[in-house]
Motif scaffolding. Structure first.
Motif, PDB file in Angstrom:
ATOM      1  N   UNK A   1      -2.069  11.846  -4.185  1.00  0.00           N
ATOM      2  CA  UNK A   1      -2.025  13.267  -3.847  1.00  0.00           C
ATOM      3  C   UNK A   1      -2.138  13.504  -2.354  1.00  0.00           C
ATOM      4  N   UNK A   2      -2.991  12.730  -1.695  1.00  0.00           N
ATOM      5  CA  UNK A   2      -3.136  12.854  -0.241  1.00  0.00           C
ATOM      6  C   UNK A   2      -1.846  12.430   0.454  1.00  0.00           C
ATOM      7  N   UNK A   3      -1.235  11.356  -0.015  1.00  0.00           N
ATOM      8  CA  UNK A   3       0.041  10.921   0.583  1.00  0.00           C
ATOM      9  C   UNK A   3       1.090  12.013   0.504  1.00  0.00           C
ATOM     10  N   UNK A   4       1.212  12.652  -0.655  1.00  0.00           N
ATOM     11  CA  UNK A   4       2.199  13.733  -0.797  1.00  0.00           C
ATOM     12  C   UNK A   4       1.886  14.883   0.160  1.00  0.00           C
TER      13      UNK A   4
ATOM     14  N   UNK B   1       2.329  13.261   4.019  1.00  0.00           N
ATOM     15  CA  UNK B   1       3.583  12.607   4.384  1.00  0.00           C
ATOM     16  C   UNK B   1       4.816  13.174   3.685  1.00  0.00           C
ATOM     17  N   UNK B   2       4.629  14.025   2.666  1.00  0.00           N
ATOM     18  CA  UNK B   2       5.767  14.550   1.945  1.00  0.00           C
ATOM     19  C   UNK B   2       6.413  13.497   1.063  1.00  0.00           C
ATOM     20  N   UNK B   3       7.645  13.733   0.614  1.00  0.00           N
ATOM     21  CA  UNK B   3       8.308  12.810  -0.324  1.00  0.00           C
ATOM     22  C   UNK B   3       8.415  11.363   0.150  1.00  0.00           C
ATOM     23  N   UNK B   4       8.598  11.091   1.458  1.00  0.00           N
ATOM     24  CA  UNK B   4       8.707   9.668   1.844  1.00  0.00           C
ATOM     25  C   UNK B   4       7.437   8.871   1.591  1.00  0.00           C
ATOM     26  N   UNK B   5       6.295   9.531   1.550  1.00  0.00           N
ATOM     27  CA  UNK B   5       5.043   8.809   1.407  1.00  0.00           C
ATOM     28  C   UNK B   5       4.676   8.076   2.687  1.00  0.00           C
ATOM     29  N   UNK B   6       3.549   7.389   2.655  1.00  0.00           N
ATOM     30  CA  UNK B   6       3.061   6.668   3.834  1.00  0.00           C
ATOM     31  C   UNK B   6       4.063   5.619   4.299  1.00  0.00           C
TER      32      UNK B   6
ATOM     33  N   UNK C   1       7.340   7.162   5.708  1.00  0.00           N
ATOM     34  CA  UNK C   1       7.134   7.814   7.000  1.00  0.00           C
ATOM     35  C   UNK C   1       6.996   6.782   8.114  1.00  0.00           C
ATOM     36  N   UNK C   2       6.168   5.765   7.895  1.00  0.00           N
ATOM     37  CA  UNK C   2       5.924   4.793   8.966  1.00  0.00           C
ATOM     38  C   UNK C   2       7.131   3.885   9.195  1.00  0.00           C
ATOM     39  N   UNK C   3       8.001   3.765   8.207  1.00  0.00           N
ATOM     40  CA  UNK C   3       9.206   2.949   8.390  1.00  0.00           C
ATOM     41  C   UNK C   3      10.185   3.582   9.377  1.00  0.00           C
ATOM     42  N   UNK C   4      10.017   4.875   9.647  1.00  0.00           N
ATOM     43  CA  UNK C   4      10.929   5.549  10.571  1.00  0.00           C
ATOM     44  C   UNK C   4      10.517   5.371  12.029  1.00  0.00           C
ATOM     45  N   UNK C   5       9.422   4.605  12.270  1.00  0.00           N
ATOM     46  CA  UNK C   5       8.960   4.300  13.626  1.00  0.00           C
ATOM     47  C   UNK C   5       8.668   5.564  14.430  1.00  0.00           C
ATOM     48  N   UNK C   6       7.862   6.403  13.850  1.00  0.00           N
ATOM     49  CA  UNK C   6       7.440   7.609  14.562  1.00  0.00           C
ATOM     50  C   UNK C   6       6.605   7.214  15.790  1.00  0.00           C
TER      51      UNK C   6
ATOM     52  N   UNK D   1      -8.792  13.764   4.386  1.00  0.00           N
ATOM     53  CA  UNK D   1      -8.504  14.517   3.167  1.00  0.00           C
ATOM     54  C   UNK D   1      -8.871  13.725   1.916  1.00  0.00           C
ATOM     55  N   UNK D   2      -8.738  12.399   1.974  1.00  0.00           N
ATOM     56  CA  UNK D   2      -9.172  11.572   0.841  1.00  0.00           C
ATOM     57  C   UNK D   2     -10.684  11.679   0.655  1.00  0.00           C
ATOM     58  N   UNK D   3     -11.412  11.722   1.761  1.00  0.00           N
ATOM     59  CA  UNK D   3     -12.864  11.895   1.669  1.00  0.00           C
ATOM     60  C   UNK D   3     -13.216  13.287   1.153  1.00  0.00           C
ATOM     61  N   UNK D   4     -12.484  14.284   1.608  1.00  0.00           N
ATOM     62  CA  UNK D   4     -12.747  15.665   1.177  1.00  0.00           C
ATOM     63  C   UNK D   4     -12.462  15.858  -0.303  1.00  0.00           C
ATOM     64  N   UNK D   5     -11.561  15.063  -0.838  1.00  0.00           N
ATOM     65  CA  UNK D   5     -11.223  15.196  -2.256  1.00  0.00           C
ATOM     66  C   UNK D   5     -12.396  14.837  -3.155  1.00  0.00           C
TER      67      UNK D   5
END
Length: 455
Positions: free
Chosen positions: A40-43, A46-51, A54-59, A74-78
């Motif tokens: 849920x945090x990934x969505x 990062x949206x549909x690409x996921x972690x 997203x990182x594969x696009x070399x941001x 956000x994972x901790x807040x959950x």
């Protein structure tokens, strides 16, 4: 003043729990529940690409690490049960944020009057609490590390500029005042360390902090490596997820797999644990009398299920036993109350044995050599006891199920989970089963057979 603000930023839950009259942390999660939180945090971040996508696009590096940091937060807040409680936390920290920034700025001005440089730059610097120092320093002994004991912040133009760029790369993080305050404080204190020591690498123990990836970014911009060292028992649980370091020292292969599953990114290095190596080399196979060592932790006070499980165990002890309690050195006040209640319960139930208090000042190895059985809940000391050749009983509680705990020990016959219907009497009556298979189980969890620092 700063101490009070620090408690608001880092430990607001108890205050607000009383204020809102509701529960705080959701602990009873199995692996599927944790995976659901992380997905849920990934969505959300990062949206549909996921972690991975997203990182594969070399941001840009800072944008990538800023998102990892926000995802960890956000994972901790959950884990906080209620939306009103989460909102209350942010409102409280939002009010405190100007004061936090002001105090850090004033302390930085005071620090500017002092000498800023190190007599010997380019060293490895350890940033950890004094209690963790004995676990971390031996791992890096060959590199002649320097221990940083100071708490002097530094918010200079470079640090402020870094924070502005950080929030600019991930503007949505500004919606979370507590997150902003955490990054502000950590960057300020790391800025003070860098100004003082000018290190080549910094060793920390902060995989469970949402600032971990941000500090990695801060150090990388300065050509400094960020190295994290495992320092205690860990389970598959959200607080550690998504962190990134240049290097991560872990006790054994089992923990490397755990951290990788939590989406942590780093070059992992199996270091073992110096305490475990000493315990493994000690008198593991010695014959021990009927002795039980209760390893106290705050969980035994906080959760009724653990207390009930412990009372069930002690009330059903077969034959004469000596029972001792070792209090945690950081929780002596809680421990004293726990010990008094336990002794009173023993009188009420007519136990045939007394509850001894084992000195927390004596080396833990001495108590583990004394005990045939160690009892506790989610404590690193239970791993210590297992390595030392004790039989180990994990009390039944609300946080993790028996399966998750027993998997940690690779099916060891020397570890039991006090579940309903467990034949505890038979488990307690047998001596520890120590053989080459058990040695390999220990080595997989915490490296004791291979040289330290294996890749």
């Amino acid at each position: 003043m700063e101490g009070a603000l620090n408690r608001i930023v880092h430990s607001p839950v108890p205050i607000l729990a009383r204020l809102f009259g509701m529960g705080t942390i959701r602990r009873a999660l199995d692996r599927a529940g944790v995976e659901a939180i992380l997905a849920g945090v990934e969505r959300r971040v990062y949206g549909p690409p996921g972690l991975a996508g997203y990182e594969a696009t070399h941001r840009p590096e800072l944008a990538r690490l800023a998102r990892r940091s926000l995802a960890q937060y956000l994972a901790q807040r959950a884990l906080v049960r209620s939306a009103p409680l989460r909102g209350g936390q942010d409102a409280l920290v939002l009010l405190a944020l100007p004061a936090i920034a002001g105090i850090l700025a004033l302390r930085s001005l005071a620090e500017a009057r002092r000498s800023g440089g190190s007599a010997e730059p380019g060293r490895v610097v350890i940033q950890a609490t004094e209690s963790l120092r004995r676990l971390v320093e031996p791992v890096f002994a060959d590199e002649r590390p320097v221990y940083h004991a100071g708490r002097s912040p530094w918010l200079g133009p470079a640090e402020v500029g870094f924070l502005l760029r950080l929030f600019g790369r991930c503007p949505r993080s500004l919606l979370h005042p507590r997150y902003v305050a955490i990054q502000l404080r950590h960057v300020a204190y790391l800025g003070g360390l860098v100004r003082r020591h000018r290190p080549r690498s910094v060793v920390s123990c902060i995989e469970d902090s949402s600032a971990s990836s941000v500090l990695t970014a801060f150090l990388r911009e300065r050509g400094i490596a960020h190295r994290n060292q495992m320092h205690g028992e860990k389970f598959f649980f959200p607080p550690d997820a998504f962190a990134e370091f240049d290097e991560f020292g872990v006790w054994g292969e089992a923990f490397r797999e755990l951290y990788e599953a939590l989406r942590i990114r780093a070059r992992f290095r199996i270091t073992g644990n110096p305490v475990h190596r000493a315990l493994f080399a000690g008198p593991r196979g010695s014959v021990r009398p009927a002795t039980i060592l209760i390893l106290h932790s705050m969980l035994l006070d906080a959760e009724a299920t653990y207390r009930d499980s412990l009372l069930e165990l002690l009330s059903g002890l077969p034959g004469p036993w000596r029972v001792g309690v070792r209090l945690h050195y950081n929780e002596l006040e809680h421990g004293a109350r726990f010990l008094a209640r336990l002794r009173a319960e023993g009188v009420r139930r007519g136990w045939s044995f007394e509850i001894e208090e084992r000195s927390h000042r004596s080396p833990l190895e001495e108590d583990l050599a004394w005990a045939r059985v160690a009892v506790g809940a989610q404590s690193t000391a239970l791993i210590d006891a297992w390595v030392a050749g004790c039989r180990v009983v994990h009390l039944r509680g609300a946080s993790f199920g028996g399966r998750a705990i027993l998997e940690r020990y690779g099916g060891s016959p020397n570890v039991a989970y006090l579940d309903e219907g467990a034949d505890v009497a038979a488990f307690l009556s047998r001596p520890a089963d120590l053989d080459a298979v058990e040695d390999r189980r220990v080595d997989r969890l915490t490296s004791v057979l291979a040289p330290p620092g294996s890749p």
